[in-house]
Design a protein around this motif. Structure first.
Motif, short mmCIF file in Angstrom:
data_model
loop_
_atom_site.label_atom_id
_atom_site.label_comp_id
_atom_site.label_asym_id
_atom_site.label_seq_id
_atom_site.Cartn_x
_atom_site.Cartn_y
_atom_site.Cartn_z
N SER A 688 0.85 -1.18 0.00
CA SER A 688 0.00 0.00 0.00
C SER A 688 0.89 1.24 0.00
O SER A 688 1.62 1.48 0.97
CB SER A 688 -0.93 0.01 1.22
N LYS A 689 0.88 2.00 -1.10
CA LYS A 689 1.63 3.24 -1.23
C LYS A 689 3.13 3.04 -0.96
O LYS A 689 3.78 3.85 -0.30
CB LYS A 689 1.08 4.30 -0.28
N GLY A 690 3.66 1.92 -1.45
CA GLY A 690 5.09 1.66 -1.30
C GLY A 690 5.46 0.98 0.00
O GLY A 690 6.61 0.61 0.19
N PHE A 691 4.51 0.81 0.94
CA PHE A 691 4.76 0.13 2.21
C PHE A 691 4.19 -1.29 2.14
O PHE A 691 3.30 -1.58 1.34
CB PHE A 691 4.11 0.88 3.37
N LEU A 692 4.72 -2.15 2.99
CA LEU A 692 4.18 -3.50 3.12
C LEU A 692 3.44 -3.58 4.44
O LEU A 692 4.04 -3.50 5.51
CB LEU A 692 5.32 -4.53 3.07
N ARG A 693 2.13 -3.71 4.35
CA ARG A 693 1.30 -3.83 5.56
C ARG A 693 1.17 -5.30 5.93
O ARG A 693 0.70 -6.11 5.14
CB ARG A 693 -0.07 -3.21 5.33
N CYS A 694 1.59 -5.62 7.16
CA CYS A 694 1.63 -7.00 7.63
C CYS A 694 0.62 -7.17 8.77
O CYS A 694 0.60 -6.36 9.71
CB CYS A 694 3.02 -7.38 8.12
N GLY A 695 -0.18 -8.23 8.68
CA GLY A 695 -1.18 -8.44 9.72
C GLY A 695 -2.16 -7.29 9.77
O GLY A 695 -2.59 -6.75 8.73
N GLU A 696 -2.49 -6.85 10.98
CA GLU A 696 -3.48 -5.79 11.13
C GLU A 696 -2.86 -4.40 11.32
O GLU A 696 -3.37 -3.41 10.79
CB GLU A 696 -4.39 -6.09 12.33
N ILE A 698 0.94 -3.70 11.54
CA ILE A 698 2.39 -3.59 11.38
C ILE A 698 2.70 -3.14 9.94
O ILE A 698 2.11 -3.65 8.98
CB ILE A 698 3.09 -4.92 11.68
N THR A 699 3.64 -2.20 9.81
CA THR A 699 4.05 -1.67 8.50
C THR A 699 5.56 -1.79 8.33
O THR A 699 6.32 -1.45 9.24
CB THR A 699 3.64 -0.19 8.35
N LEU A 700 5.98 -2.29 7.17
CA LEU A 700 7.41 -2.38 6.83
C LEU A 700 7.70 -1.45 5.65
O LEU A 700 6.89 -1.35 4.71
CB LEU A 700 7.79 -3.81 6.41
N ARG A 701 8.84 -0.78 5.70
CA ARG A 701 9.26 0.05 4.58
C ARG A 701 10.77 0.09 4.52
O ARG A 701 11.46 -0.01 5.55
CB ARG A 701 8.71 1.47 4.71
N LYS A 702 11.30 0.21 3.28
CA LYS A 702 12.73 0.34 3.08
C LYS A 702 13.06 1.81 2.90
O LYS A 702 12.41 2.52 2.12
CB LYS A 702 13.18 -0.45 1.84
N VAL A 703 14.06 2.27 3.64
CA VAL A 703 14.47 3.67 3.58
C VAL A 703 15.97 3.72 3.33
O VAL A 703 16.70 2.78 3.65
CB VAL A 703 14.12 4.43 4.88
N GLY A 704 16.44 4.82 2.74
CA GLY A 704 17.86 5.00 2.48
C GLY A 704 18.14 6.40 2.04
O GLY A 704 17.22 7.22 1.87
N ASP A 705 19.42 6.72 1.84
CA ASP A 705 19.74 8.08 1.41
C ASP A 705 19.44 8.24 -0.08
O ASP A 705 19.10 7.30 -0.78
CB ASP A 705 21.20 8.43 1.72
N SER A 706 19.56 9.46 -0.58
CA SER A 706 19.16 9.77 -1.96
C SER A 706 20.01 9.04 -2.99
O SER A 706 19.58 8.84 -4.12
CB SER A 706 19.24 11.28 -2.20
N LYS A 707 21.22 8.63 -2.63
CA LYS A 707 22.11 7.98 -3.59
C LYS A 707 22.12 6.46 -3.39
O LYS A 707 22.86 5.76 -4.05
CB LYS A 707 23.54 8.53 -3.47
N GLY A 708 21.33 5.96 -2.47
CA GLY A 708 21.25 4.53 -2.29
C GLY A 708 22.46 3.90 -1.66
O GLY A 708 22.69 2.71 -1.76
N ALA A 709 23.31 4.71 -0.99
CA ALA A 709 24.54 4.17 -0.41
C ALA A 709 24.22 3.23 0.74
O ALA A 709 24.87 2.21 0.92
CB ALA A 709 25.43 5.30 0.07
N THR A 710 23.23 3.55 1.56
CA THR A 710 22.84 2.70 2.68
C THR A 710 21.33 2.52 2.63
O THR A 710 20.59 3.38 2.15
CB THR A 710 23.23 3.32 4.03
N GLN A 711 20.88 1.39 3.11
CA GLN A 711 19.46 1.12 3.17
C GLN A 711 19.11 0.49 4.52
O GLN A 711 19.90 -0.26 5.08
CB GLN A 711 19.03 0.19 2.04
N GLN A 712 17.93 0.83 5.00
CA GLN A 712 17.43 0.27 6.25
C GLN A 712 16.01 -0.20 6.04
O GLN A 712 15.30 0.28 5.15
CB GLN A 712 17.47 1.32 7.37
N VAL A 713 15.62 -1.14 6.85
CA VAL A 713 14.24 -1.62 6.85
C VAL A 713 13.59 -1.15 8.14
O VAL A 713 14.05 -1.49 9.24
CB VAL A 713 14.17 -3.15 6.73
#
Length: 737
Positions: A688-696, A698-713
């Motif tokens: 949903s809108k780039g996020f992964l909604r899990c169960g009722e 919980i929301t998961l999303r991948k984030v990182g800097d503008s150049k993609g050097a690092t990524q976090q969940v």
């Protein structure tokens, strides 16, 4: 400093000319691609001729002329002798492509830049690699590893990864991220932060419609023409993108039970389809799985006529039909002749599926609006007759006499040199005459001289022999209990022989079936012939459309992929000057601060700013390290300090206890894969809108800097039992250090 890397473009920068680049790693020179255009203009190869003697290895990325067309000519004329590396399909389909171009030109001209033998010689010793196979170079290239990866543009198309001292140089041109009917998408996105990325700007200004919309418009246009009693011509390449078009038409004809004839016409059409049938492992995964389960081969074509000359095309029923014919440029080949015949009928249709090369007839017809009239030159090879034939035969007889005279003189010289004059200082040999008595050598010498040439012709007698001797060779063959020991390799059929253009099996028949019309004997020089030309003015009344089936990522996708890969240094090649400058400015803002767009002959230094050192791990340190398996590798966290011992840097344990460190999660999570994993564990999930909604909650999303050097969940939601369960499942997707 890191590995020294320099790049010198030889062709294909700030333009759509063929690709050819000199890439140097610590003095080891790679020729990356060796392309030529459809005009086979030697002037384009002048930069290559100046550096050919310095090349240590050749890497080929795709099996078409703009990537490998100059290889036979360079080996013949420039003395290029470096080892060549490619995937198996690039080797085989590239060979067929060059055969088709040569045969097409020889039928209508005295083409002599290279021959079939030159093509065979160029491709004979190519080292074929599989995808993801690490190949370690030796000798001057010691320490360099080359690895081919999926490009997604053509069958066997390659992204080359070149590694030395832990630094990666990626060569990725003409890649496609989309899965197609017969090809997987590229794996370029799997590379993160390479030292250097070399890529093209060919599609930097083009955006594509959806695949479904493009295919439907393409098929609708063809059906309208056929139902209007018209004919459809698709100028195609020999063995590249045409495979995708064949599957599209084959599938549609089967689903809708259409009866209109379809023909695939090239000089090597039979060999192309036969090779495609046997190369399913190089195609999209679903094709291989389907064959494993049902034994259905998608290239067993039920609706296509695979033909190799115009006579077979004329045997097809009159009326509406679809013909896929080489070449895509319309400059040569069967497509050129068919276009001249069909263009004058307004009911017919010509569908261009790729942008043609500049200066070609096809490119001229792709402008908007297309020209109403074009001038074309028709060539035809005809036998010599009358005075021309007589003059030709006289010239050939004169040449044969000269050759025979030279051969005779050469043989006489050899015989004189081989004659032995007995040394009278040695004891006279005794000769037995016909009566059985003994006579002296003085009496026998005239008879011996008379027979001496016969005795010694064909071998050179030892210098120590008194009289002529027949050679004796000792039989050194090995035997065992079952007989003579043989070498199986002596009886194996070599792959080169199987693809020999003079072989009956290569092109689906004997030599008489290879070529168009009755030109086969003339083409093989068995009959004297000449090429006659005449210019025609063609009224272009047929419909002309262009549909993008090039199989390349579009502008939006290229920018997204480059941002994800985030190379330390980026080099842009192959694309119009406008497209190159557009992509360069975008990458400077959003990808990396080091972006280069060199000119032809300009050498740029893209050596990494990082410093690389070799460090020895001490035994004391390694005895306390706990490794964890990660795919084909083992990883571990190490705390230590560097000491210098005997001029060598050594990593030893810390003098004090190692400090605590934060846990490190190693891996690359794809939310789409994690969604399927959650579903297998009974946890509902949806995007949903780039996020992964899990169960009722919980929301998961991948984030990182503008150049993609690092990524976090990121995981968000109330601290409930569901939260901890999903977090535990998320952790299971990584390796914890």
């Amino acid at each position: 400093m890191g590995t020294s890397v320099q790049l010198t473009p030889l062709s294909g920068v700030h333009s759509e000319n063929p690709l050819s680049y000199l890439l140097s790693l610590d003095g080891f020179n790679f020729l990356v691609d060796c392309g030529w255009n459809d005009f086979f203009d030697p002037e384009l190869l002048q930069p290559l001729s100046r550096v050919s003697s310095t090349i240590d290895a050749v890497l080929l990325s795709h099996p078409d002329t703009v990537h490998l067309g100059a290889l036979p000519y360079a080996m013949k004329q420039f003395g290029l002798s470096a080892p060549v590396y490619s995937t198996e399909p690039v080797h085989k389909l590239g060979l067929l492509t060059m055969y088709d171009h040569y045969l097409s030109r020889r039928q209508v001209s005295d083409f002599d830049l290279f021959s079939l033998d030159d093509i065979d010689a160029a491709f004979q010793n190519v080292t074929r690699l599989t995808y993801s196979q690490d190949y370690h170079l030796s000798g001057k290239g010691e320490g360099i590893v080359i690895t081919p990866h999926v490009a997604g543009h053509l069958l066997g198309g390659t992204i080359w990864k070149i590694t030395k001292d832990g630094e990666d140089v990626i060569y990725a041109v003409d890649f496609n991220h989309r899965k197609e009917r017969h090809l997987n998408g590229t794996v370029l996105e799997s590379f993160v932060r390479p030292a250097v990325l070399i890529t093209d700007a060919y599609n930097a200004l083009n955006n594509q419609p959806s695949t479904r919309q493009r295919d439907q418009e393409f098929l609708d246009a063809i059906l309208r023409t056929l139902r209007g009693d018209g004919k459809v011509l698709l100028p195609v390449d020999t063995a590249g993108r045409v495979l995708e078009l064949i599957l599209i038409l084959e599938q549609y004809w089967t689903q809708h039970h259409l009866s209109y004839p379809i023909a695939f016409l090239t000089n090597v059409a039979t060999s192309t389809i036969e090779y495609a049938k046997s190369s399913l492992e190089w195609m999209i995964d679903s094709i291989g799985k389907s064959f494993e389960h049902t034994r259905d081969n998608v290239f067993v074509l039920k609706n296509f006529n695979i033909i190799i000359n115009k006579k077979e095309l004329e045997k097809l029923p009159e009326g509406p039909k679809v013909v896929l014919a080489s070449m895509a440029s319309l400059e040569e080949g069967f497509s050129h002749d068919i276009f001249v015949e069909w263009a004058v009928d307004s009911k017919n249709l010509v569908v261009f599926t790729e942008r043609a090369q500049f200066g070609t007839l096809a490119r001229m017809l792709q402008v908007d609006p297309p020209p109403k009239v074009v001038k074309v030159t028709m060539h035809k090879r005809v036998p010599l007759v009358g005075e021309e034939l007589k003059a030709y035969e006289e010239e050939q007889n004169r040449i044969k006499k000269e050759e025979a005279l030279k051969a005779s003189l050469s043989k006489e010289d050899d015989l004189k040199a081989s004659c032995i004059v007995p040394d009278k200082s040695l004891s006279d040999p005794m000769v037995i005459d016909s009566a059985g008595g003994l006579i002296s050598s003085e009496v026998a010498s005239p008879r011996i001289v008379g027979y001496r040439d016969v005795l010694i012709d064909g071998f050179v007698p030892p210098s120590t022999s008194v009289s002529p001797m027949f050679p004796f060779y000792e039989n050194s063959r090995e035997w065992d209990d079952f007989g003579e020991v043989i070498n199986p390799d002596d009886y194996a059929i070599k792959e080169e022989d199987m693809l020999d253009p003079t072989s009956v099996a290569v092109l689906g028949g004997g030599l008489e079936d290879k070529f168009d019309e009755d030109s086969n004997d003339m083409l093989l020089d068995s009959k004297p012939s000449k090429v006659v030309s005449n210019e025609l003015t063609v009224q272009v009344k047929c419909s002309l459309i262009y549909k993008d089936f090039e199989g390349r990522s579009d502008s939006r996708s290229i920018k997204t992929i480059l941002a994800h890969v985030a190379p330390l240094k980026l080099v842009l090649v192959h694309g119009s000057a406008e497209a190159t400058e557009h992509l360069k400015q975008h990458c400077l803002k959003n990808v990396c601060s080091h972006v280069y767009a060199p000119q032809i002959g300009e050498t740029i230094d893209v050596t990494s700013d990082l410093c690389a050192y070799k460090v020895r791990l001490s035994e004391r340190l390694m005895s306390n390290v706990l490794f964890k398996k990660l795919g084909d590798y083992e990883i571990a966290w190490i705390d230590g300090e560097v000491n210098e011992t005997d001029g060598m840097l050594t990593l030893v344990p810390l003098s004090t206890g190692p400090p605590l460190h934060k846990s490190v999660l190693v891996g690359d999570l794809k939310l789409a894969d994690f969604k399927q994993f959650l579903a297998s564990k009974g946890v509902p999930a949806e995007f949903s809108k780039g996020f992964l909604r899990c169960g009722e909650n919980i929301t998961l999303r991948k984030v990182g800097d503008s150049k993609g050097a690092t990524q976090q969940v990121g995981i968000e939601g109330p601290l409930t039992e569901e939260y901890y369960k999903i977090r535990e499942l998320l952790y299971s997707q990584f390796y914890l250090l």
